[in-house]
Design a protein around this motif. Sequence first.
Motif, short mmCIF file in Angstrom:
data_model
loop_
_atom_site.label_atom_id
_atom_site.label_comp_id
_atom_site.label_asym_id
_atom_site.label_seq_id
_atom_site.Cartn_x
_atom_site.Cartn_y
_atom_site.Cartn_z
N VAL A 13 48.00 62.87 -55.39
CA VAL A 13 48.85 61.65 -56.13
C VAL A 13 49.42 62.61 -57.26
O VAL A 13 49.19 61.25 -58.26
CB VAL A 13 49.11 60.06 -55.99
N MET A 14 50.24 62.82 -57.14
CA MET A 14 51.47 63.58 -58.44
C MET A 14 52.51 62.74 -58.82
O MET A 14 53.40 62.88 -57.81
CB MET A 14 51.01 65.09 -58.22
N LYS A 72 51.54 64.65 -63.79
CA LYS A 72 50.08 64.43 -63.80
C LYS A 72 49.28 63.97 -62.29
O LYS A 72 50.36 63.04 -61.24
CB LYS A 72 50.29 62.88 -64.60
N ILE A 73 47.70 63.34 -62.16
CA ILE A 73 47.56 63.12 -60.42
C ILE A 73 47.75 61.58 -61.41
O ILE A 73 46.38 61.36 -62.38
CB ILE A 73 46.54 63.23 -60.79
N VAL A 74 48.45 61.13 -61.27
CA VAL A 74 47.60 59.63 -60.95
C VAL A 74 46.56 58.25 -59.61
O VAL A 74 46.20 57.33 -60.18
CB VAL A 74 48.97 58.37 -60.44
N GLY A 118 47.35 68.09 -67.25
CA GLY A 118 47.00 67.49 -67.87
C GLY A 118 46.19 66.88 -67.28
O GLY A 118 45.31 66.10 -66.32
N VAL A 119 46.21 68.46 -65.31
CA VAL A 119 45.20 67.57 -64.96
C VAL A 119 44.27 68.24 -64.78
O VAL A 119 43.83 69.49 -64.78
CB VAL A 119 46.34 68.74 -63.19
N SER A 120 43.57 67.46 -63.77
CA SER A 120 42.06 68.09 -63.01
C SER A 120 42.01 66.79 -61.93
O SER A 120 41.70 66.33 -61.53
CB SER A 120 41.10 67.31 -64.61
N LEU A 176 48.05 67.85 -51.74
CA LEU A 176 48.76 67.13 -52.90
C LEU A 176 50.12 66.82 -52.68
O LEU A 176 51.06 66.99 -51.73
CB LEU A 176 48.73 68.27 -53.91
N VAL A 177 50.58 65.78 -53.11
CA VAL A 177 51.75 65.20 -52.88
C VAL A 177 52.19 64.37 -53.78
O VAL A 177 51.43 63.32 -54.27
CB VAL A 177 51.36 63.27 -51.40
N GLY A 178 53.72 64.25 -53.14
CA GLY A 178 55.07 63.44 -54.27
C GLY A 178 55.84 63.85 -54.58
O GLY A 178 56.03 65.37 -53.45
#
Length: 282
Positions: A226-227, A231-233, A32-34, A45-47
């Motif tokens: 931040v992923m 999910k992107i938090v 569910g990424v938007s 895009l980091v994680g």
Amino acid sequence: MDEILRIDNLKQHFVSGKGIFKKGYSIKAVDGVSFSLVRGETLGLVGESGCGKSTLGRSILKLFEPTDGSIIFEGQDITGFSPRQMRPLRKDMQIVFQDPLESLNQRHTVGMILEEPFIIHKIGHAAERKKWVLELLEKVDLPAAAVNRYPHEFSGGQRQRIGIARAIALKPKLLICDEPVSALDVSVQAQILNLLLSLQQEMALSVIFISHDLSVVKHVSDRVAVMYYGKIVEIGTAEQIYLSPQAQYTQTLLSAIPITHPRQRCEIISAASKTPSNSVSK
């Protein structure tokens, strides 16, 4: 502002462990990424490893068929596009892989590798393509003599330059960089990052820069997402993320950045050690 890409509620689930006596379970790699990307912008895009960053990048390019959600590229919904429909768009959407040795054909010379995109898309005749190959080598600071050599004859940094040259050959509008410097020495990393920044400005590229290294992402990004577990938090400008992180996971990542001076102190924040209950469903 001119939006080049919009991702709405994108999901990429994989079934694992399925067999004769096993029901199998769904791994929610992207859940569910938007987000949106403005033309000419660089989104970091980091994680941590395994959070779904690379899967998200490949899903955007439809190297994986998304489970759900939508991918809007230049106002066009490409989510349901077949491989045949995607082919003309490939020249506008390119990727730089983490390991150039794996992504480059070891049996082809550099000249053949860089000429191939033009051949596939039927652009130019032989003499023009040879000229464009030499121009690409110059753009990524490689000598013209490299055209007759093979990927294994180059260093890691030089091979990544070849990978970048191939990615920009058809003048794409969107470039996804998937951990492009993580396999390189620190001194070489800076050279490749500076090259990417220079090309981004020169070609007005829209870039999604994937990395687990927050210090690298800060150097190249306008905004940072931040992923965590698919999910992107948190998402915001690079300044907002680094100076005023809101999510606990973002704070944890920042606390893990190596201290460069003995007098510096970094508060260690414990990250949740358990996998979220919704990351895997039986």
